[in-house]
Design an enzyme around this catalytic site. Structure first.
Site, PDB file in Angstrom:
ATOM      1  N   ASP A   1      55.570  46.996  31.950  1.00  0.00           N
ATOM      2  CA  ASP A   1      56.965  47.152  32.394  1.00  0.00           C
ATOM      3  C   ASP A   1      57.497  48.395  31.800  1.00  0.00           C
ATOM      4  O   ASP A   1      58.055  48.471  30.900  1.00  0.00           O
ATOM      5  CB  ASP A   1      57.556  46.012  31.979  1.00  0.00           C
ATOM      6  CG  ASP A   1      59.035  45.963  32.497  1.00  0.00           C
ATOM      7  OD1 ASP A   1      59.598  46.838  33.275  1.00  0.00           O
ATOM      8  OD2 ASP A   1      59.879  44.949  32.217  1.00  0.00           O
TER       9      ASP A   1
ATOM     10  N   PRO B   1      63.339  44.029  25.638  1.00  0.00           N
ATOM     11  CA  PRO B   1      63.803  43.479  24.495  1.00  0.00           C
ATOM     12  C   PRO B   1      63.370  42.017  24.738  1.00  0.00           C
ATOM     13  O   PRO B   1      63.501  41.089  23.601  1.00  0.00           O
ATOM     14  CB  PRO B   1      65.437  42.979  24.933  1.00  0.00           C
ATOM     15  CG  PRO B   1      65.570  43.189  26.476  1.00  0.00           C
ATOM     16  CD  PRO B   1      64.346  44.189  26.845  1.00  0.00           C
ATOM     17  N   GLY B   2      62.360  41.929  25.511  1.00  0.00           N
ATOM     18  CA  GLY B   2      61.639  40.402  25.270  1.00  0.00           C
ATOM     19  C   GLY B   2      61.544  39.354  26.425  1.00  0.00           C
ATOM     20  O   GLY B   2      60.988  38.390  26.237  1.00  0.00           O
TER      21      GLY B   2
ATOM     22  N   ALA C   1      57.453  45.790  25.611  1.00  0.00           N
ATOM     23  CA  ALA C   1      57.983  44.427  25.731  1.00  0.00           C
ATOM     24  C   ALA C   1      59.592  44.446  25.339  1.00  0.00           C
ATOM     25  O   ALA C   1      60.007  43.528  25.936  1.00  0.00           O
ATOM     26  CB  ALA C   1      57.161  43.676  24.375  1.00  0.00           C
TER      27      ALA C   1
ATOM     28  N   ASP D   1      53.300  52.647  19.498  1.00  0.00           N
ATOM     29  CA  ASP D   1      53.377  53.151  20.649  1.00  0.00           C
ATOM     30  C   ASP D   1      52.299  52.626  21.720  1.00  0.00           C
ATOM     31  O   ASP D   1      51.222  52.899  21.409  1.00  0.00           O
ATOM     32  CB  ASP D   1      53.072  54.719  20.376  1.00  0.00           C
ATOM     33  CG  ASP D   1      53.265  55.702  21.679  1.00  0.00           C
ATOM     34  OD1 ASP D   1      53.253  55.223  22.768  1.00  0.00           O
ATOM     35  OD2 ASP D   1      53.226  56.896  21.217  1.00  0.00           O
TER      36      ASP D   1
ATOM     37  N   CYS E   1      61.844  48.654  37.039  1.00  0.00           N
ATOM     38  CA  CYS E   1      63.238  48.452  37.781  1.00  0.00           C
ATOM     39  C   CYS E   1      63.889  49.399  38.438  1.00  0.00           C
ATOM     40  O   CYS E   1      65.045  49.718  38.092  1.00  0.00           O
ATOM     41  CB  CYS E   1      64.218  47.705  36.673  1.00  0.00           C
ATOM     42  SG  CYS E   1      65.584  47.109  37.293  1.00  0.00           S
TER      43      CYS E   1
END
Length: 457
Positions: free
Chosen positions: A342, A279-280, A277, A325, A395
């Site tokens: 992600d 930085p959110g 997650a 984890d 990404c």
């Protein structure tokens, strides 16, 4: 006492403040492993640089770091010794001077003079002669002339030529060429060197695009929740951003989160998981897109988990942030209706935003990340219930981090299938043959985000 050598006591000219700040930021990035965006923002605040000075400093930093490898090729022809024998702080000064001479509208005499003054201030008088001589050599050719002199001919070594002409390591260009299958490589490299615009997201139910437009933004091209600050500026001055009702988020990141939230699931749809997650930003968008239910956000690092909590502070509902984890779930298998994986990656899809990353990353980084990526995707598929969906997101467009990971995990399982994700990106062109989706800076104006949609069967 009378000064016996008054001519040696003449006051030295002070270095230009903006260039000095830029040089110090570059040193933080190259010598200390800092991140350009974080170091630069902090330096601009501390030096109280704004407006044109801030813009000039930003271009000095980002441009120098972005073109570093190309400038090194030019400097190697202009220095009488090997570049690795130069002190790193001296090499950074020469790179900074080269950027002003070759890629900025700075008068050559002024650029050399300012860099000599900065050298005297930062490194001492002894280094000024070398800096003056080398930068004068650099100034004798334009950027195109230097490329023609240094790069291999395009018709003999296309990728080698593009590496010098477009400031990308060759191994990165080779990976991009594989992903693009030979079409659009040069356009991508050019787009990668364009400074990105600041893109905002209006989190549904908390803010809308009209509010961001009223604050000076324009609607984004593809995301119904996106807006772009065309003139740049500080997004923190916008009330919706300051209050957590909106955030800074690339349009590609918005699109992959929206795609996961839009995918059809059978039965209950109240329990979502963001497996990686921090930085959110995606967590906050997913939480805002939920009609009812709970989002569980997992992040292994405590300080990044706190960033996730901050991003979720305005979201309606009772959402959970766990420090843990993602490869070792503490929840039963099949607990979630939708899962976002992600995963950590090389970040080669965001080179526009992270100018130092192209020279910092190595092929070994991609190889070392692969086991973690596969483990996280495998955990994500196990965590979703039958009929639910997983979005595997990176990404990066590197094939070894995208389709290869998905293929490897699905080959080991008989309880998951890859679905066509393209219908989840309505109105977005050039999505390829599917079933996965790769976004591109040169085609979509986004970071090079990748998404594969997997359904638990």
């Amino acid at each position: 006492m009378t000064d016996r050598n008054p001519r040696n006591r003449a006051p030295q000219r002070r270095p230009d403040r903006v260039r000095r700040v830029a040089y110090q930021v570059i040193r933080q990035v190259t010598a200390e492993g800092g991140y350009a965006n974080l170091a630069l923002n902090k330096a601009l605040r501390e030096a109280r640089l704004g407006g044109r000075d801030a813009a000039f400093c930003t271009e000095l930093v980002h441009g120098t770091l972005r073109w570093q490898g190309t400038y090194d090729a030019f400097l190697a022809r202009s220095v009488s010794r090997a570049l690795e024998d130069l002190d790193p702080e001296l090499l950074d000064l020469l790179r900074l001077g080269s950027h002003q001479l070759l890629n900025m509208r700075v008068d050559s005499y002024a650029a050399v003079s300012e860099m000599v003054t900065l050298t005297r201030s930062e490194l001492g008088q002894k280094r000024t002669g070398l800096v003056n001589a080398v930068l004068r050599k650099i100034s004798q050719r334009t950027l195109d002339q230097w490329i023609a002199a240094v790069a291999p001919p395009l018709d003999e070594d296309r990728l080698g030529h593009l590496a010098i002409a477009n400031a990308h390591p060759r191994w990165v260009i080779e990976a991009f060429d594989r992903a693009l299958e030979g079409s659009g490589l040069e356009e991508l490299l050019v787009a990668d060197n364009e400074p990105p615009r600041v893109t905002l997201v209006a989190r549904p139910g908390l803010a809308d695009v009209d509010e961001l437009v009223a604050a000076g933004a324009t609607p984004a091209r593809w995301s119904p929740y996106g807006a772009v600050l065309d003139a740049g500026g500080d997004p923190g001055r916008i009330a919706a951003v300051a209050g957590g009702r909106a955030g800074v988020q690339d349009e590609g990141s918005q699109l992959v989160a929206i795609a996961l939230a839009s995918a059809k699931v059978d039965g209950d749809d109240t329990n979502w998981l963001d497996l990686c997650a921090g930085p959110g930003g995606k967590s906050a968008l997913l939480a805002s897109l939920m009609q009812d239910g709970q989002l569980t956000a997992v992040e292994p690092l405590k300080h990044r988990a706190e960033l996730v909590r901050q991003n979720l502070r305005a979201a309606p509902g009772n959402h959970k942030v766990l420090v843990g984890d993602g490869t070792k779930p503490t929840w039963p298998a099949g607990s979630f209706d939708r899962v976002l994986a992600d995963v950590p990656c090389s970040g080669l899809g965001a080179l526009r935003r992270r100018p130092e990353a192209r020279w910092r990353r190595t092929p070994e980084d991609v190889e070392e990340l692969r086991p973690l990526q596969e483990a996280l995707l495998d955990s994500a598929v196990t965590s979703v219930r039958p009929g639910g969906v997983v979005a595997y997101v990176t990404c990066t467009p590197h094939p070894d981090e995208t389709r290869a990971v998905v293929d490897a995990v699905l080959a080991r399982r008989d309880d998951a299938v890859l679905e066509d994700a393209r219908p989840l990106f309505p109105g977005v062109p050039d999505l390829g043959e599917g079933p996965d989706v790769q976004l591109w800076p040169h085609l979509h104006g986004t970071d090079a985000m990748y998404l594969a949609l997997i359904r638990r069967s």
